[in-house]
Design a protein around this motif. Structure first.
Motif, short mmCIF file in Angstrom:
data_model
loop_
_atom_site.label_atom_id
_atom_site.label_comp_id
_atom_site.label_asym_id
_atom_site.label_seq_id
_atom_site.Cartn_x
_atom_site.Cartn_y
_atom_site.Cartn_z
N PRO A 42 -24.33 20.03 26.30
CA PRO A 42 -24.32 21.38 25.71
C PRO A 42 -24.64 21.29 24.22
O PRO A 42 -24.46 20.25 23.60
N SER A 43 -25.14 22.38 23.67
CA SER A 43 -25.42 22.34 22.24
C SER A 43 -24.23 22.90 21.48
O SER A 43 -23.50 23.76 21.98
N TYR A 44 -24.00 22.39 20.26
CA TYR A 44 -22.85 22.80 19.47
C TYR A 44 -23.33 23.25 18.09
O TYR A 44 -24.44 22.97 17.67
N ARG A 45 -22.41 23.89 17.42
CA ARG A 45 -22.73 24.40 16.09
C ARG A 45 -22.95 23.27 15.08
O ARG A 45 -23.69 23.38 14.15
N HIS A 46 -22.25 22.13 15.30
CA HIS A 46 -22.36 21.01 14.37
C HIS A 46 -22.90 19.80 15.10
O HIS A 46 -22.14 18.98 15.61
N PRO A 47 -24.21 19.71 15.16
CA PRO A 47 -24.81 18.65 15.97
C PRO A 47 -24.47 17.24 15.48
O PRO A 47 -24.58 16.29 16.25
N GLU A 48 -24.03 17.11 14.21
CA GLU A 48 -23.68 15.77 13.73
C GLU A 48 -22.34 15.29 14.34
O GLU A 48 -22.03 14.11 14.28
N VAL A 49 -21.55 16.22 14.89
CA VAL A 49 -20.26 15.84 15.49
C VAL A 49 -20.46 15.63 16.99
O VAL A 49 -20.84 16.57 17.70
N PRO A 50 -20.22 14.40 17.51
CA PRO A 50 -20.41 14.17 18.93
C PRO A 50 -19.54 15.10 19.77
O PRO A 50 -18.43 15.46 19.37
N ALA A 51 -20.06 15.49 20.94
CA ALA A 51 -19.38 16.48 21.78
C ALA A 51 -17.89 16.16 22.02
O ALA A 51 -17.06 17.06 21.91
N PRO A 52 -17.51 14.91 22.33
CA PRO A 52 -16.08 14.67 22.61
C PRO A 52 -15.17 14.89 21.39
O PRO A 52 -13.95 14.96 21.54
N LEU A 53 -15.77 15.01 20.20
CA LEU A 53 -14.96 15.20 18.99
C LEU A 53 -14.94 16.64 18.52
O LEU A 53 -14.27 16.98 17.54
N GLN A 54 -15.69 17.50 19.21
CA GLN A 54 -15.85 18.87 18.70
C GLN A 54 -14.52 19.62 18.58
O GLN A 54 -14.32 20.39 17.67
N LYS A 55 -13.61 19.34 19.51
CA LYS A 55 -12.31 20.04 19.44
C LYS A 55 -11.52 19.61 18.22
O LYS A 55 -10.80 20.40 17.62
N LEU A 56 -11.62 18.31 17.87
CA LEU A 56 -10.85 17.80 16.73
C LEU A 56 -11.54 18.09 15.40
O LEU A 56 -10.90 18.13 14.36
N VAL A 57 -12.87 18.23 15.44
CA VAL A 57 -13.63 18.49 14.21
C VAL A 57 -14.52 19.71 14.45
O VAL A 57 -15.74 19.60 14.48
N PRO A 58 -13.92 20.90 14.60
CA PRO A 58 -14.71 22.06 15.02
C PRO A 58 -15.66 22.59 13.96
O PRO A 58 -16.63 23.27 14.29
N SER A 59 -15.40 22.29 12.68
CA SER A 59 -16.23 22.89 11.63
C SER A 59 -17.11 21.88 10.91
O SER A 59 -17.59 22.14 9.81
N GLY A 60 -17.30 20.71 11.51
CA GLY A 60 -18.17 19.71 10.88
C GLY A 60 -17.40 18.83 9.92
O GLY A 60 -16.26 19.11 9.55
N PHE A 61 -18.03 17.74 9.50
CA PHE A 61 -17.35 16.74 8.67
C PHE A 61 -17.08 17.24 7.25
O PHE A 61 -16.07 16.91 6.64
N ASP A 62 -17.99 18.04 6.70
CA ASP A 62 -17.88 18.38 5.28
C ASP A 62 -16.69 19.27 4.95
O ASP A 62 -16.23 19.29 3.81
N THR A 63 -16.20 20.02 5.93
CA THR A 63 -15.09 20.95 5.63
C THR A 63 -13.72 20.31 5.84
O THR A 63 -12.69 20.96 5.62
N LEU A 64 -13.68 19.05 6.25
CA LEU A 64 -12.38 18.40 6.52
C LEU A 64 -11.62 18.13 5.21
O LEU A 64 -12.25 17.93 4.16
N PRO A 65 -10.29 18.08 5.28
CA PRO A 65 -9.51 17.78 4.07
C PRO A 65 -9.48 16.27 3.78
O PRO A 65 -8.48 15.60 4.00
N TRP A 66 -10.58 15.74 3.31
CA TRP A 66 -10.67 14.30 3.01
C TRP A 66 -9.73 13.96 1.87
O TRP A 66 -9.58 14.73 0.93
N ARG A 67 -9.13 12.78 1.95
CA ARG A 67 -8.37 12.31 0.77
C ARG A 67 -8.94 10.97 0.34
O ARG A 67 -9.36 10.15 1.17
N LYS A 68 -8.97 10.79 -0.98
CA LYS A 68 -9.57 9.58 -1.54
C LYS A 68 -8.55 8.45 -1.47
O LYS A 68 -7.45 8.57 -2.00
N LEU A 69 -8.93 7.38 -0.80
CA LEU A 69 -8.02 6.25 -0.64
C LEU A 69 -8.37 5.14 -1.61
O LEU A 69 -7.52 4.44 -2.14
N LEU A 70 -9.65 4.95 -1.83
CA LEU A 70 -10.18 3.93 -2.73
C LEU A 70 -11.41 4.53 -3.41
O LEU A 70 -11.91 5.55 -2.95
N PRO A 71 -11.94 3.89 -4.46
CA PRO A 71 -13.08 4.49 -5.15
C PRO A 71 -14.24 4.86 -4.21
O PRO A 71 -14.90 5.87 -4.40
#
Ligand SMILES: [Zn+2]
Length: 214
Positions: A84-113
């Motif tokens: 099926p096609s999804y709104r965020h083609p960069e996110v593999p289908a099995p991950l769509q539920k966990l990452v519904p809005s794509g990678f860029d909108t996630l609350p990333w935290r900086k761990l190292l430089p």
């Protein structure tokens, strides 16, 4: 094309439904990238999960598997599974539920430089599902993992002393494995990981970080 695959016993367990939720997710994400393993899994599925349940550890004969794969390939295109096609083609289908809005909108935290992390699912006593994002050419200081770790590369690539890894590559590392990954220069690298316990810095310069990595 992926170079690093789950072993066939693990793929058989995936078909039989005997893997944990976390292992199942990692295999499903690998299958998204890997037509080779997907064909193998479809062959096993066609042979029937019941047969697998009855014969744990019995290898399927090459001739039977090949006959099944041939039967699948000869099906009309319309009968084969379609992605099926999804709104965020960069996110593999099995991950769509966990990452519904794509990678860029996630609350990333900086761990190292060079390294950002986002935990996308944490179960109280279970392993943690995270995304790691390394800047192009970024080097992660030498570390080990205090438990087993599964990784699937989603974007870009990285290398360590054991190889070069690209999208779809599936890695399983035990807690004893120590490595110092470096992302490819060409683009950022995003990996999906399942870890039993947080990573542990072994490079002396970074050991002070260990209390902050849980
Ligand atoms: Zn594969």
């Amino acid at each position: 094309m992926s170079k690093f695959h789950p072993d066939q016993a693990r793929l058989a367990d995936y078909v039989a439904g005997t893997l944990s939720y976390h292992e199942t997710l990692m295999i499903a994400v690998h299958l998204h990238f890997c037509p080779e393993c997907k064909a193998y899994v479809q062959g096993l599925e066609a042979l029937g999960g019941v047969l697998l349940d009855d014969l744990p550890g019995e290898p399927v004969s090459d001739s039977l598997l090949q006959a099944t794969l041939n039967a699948i390939e000869s099906k009309p295109e319309a009968e084969r599974r379609t992605e099926p096609s999804y709104r965020h083609p960069e996110v593999p289908a099995p991950l769509q539920k966990l990452v519904p809005s794509g990678f860029d909108t996630l609350p990333w935290r900086k761990l190292l430089p060079h390294l950002q992390v986002c935990d996308i699912e944490i179960s109280p006593n279970g392993p943690k599902i995270s995304l790691h994002r390394i800047r192009p050419g970024g080097r992660i200081p030498r570390h080990t993992h205090r438990g087993d770790e599964y990784t699937v590369v989603l974007k870009g690539g990285f290398s360590d002393s054991l190889g070069d890894y690209n999208p779809g590559d599936f890695l399983y590392r035990s807690g004893e494995h120590e490595h110092e990954p470096v992302a490819a220069e060409s683009e950022e690298c995003i990996c999906l990981t399942v870890t039993e316990e947080p990573l542990k810095m072994t490079n002396w310069k970074w050991r002070w970080m260990n209390p902050f990595l849980s």
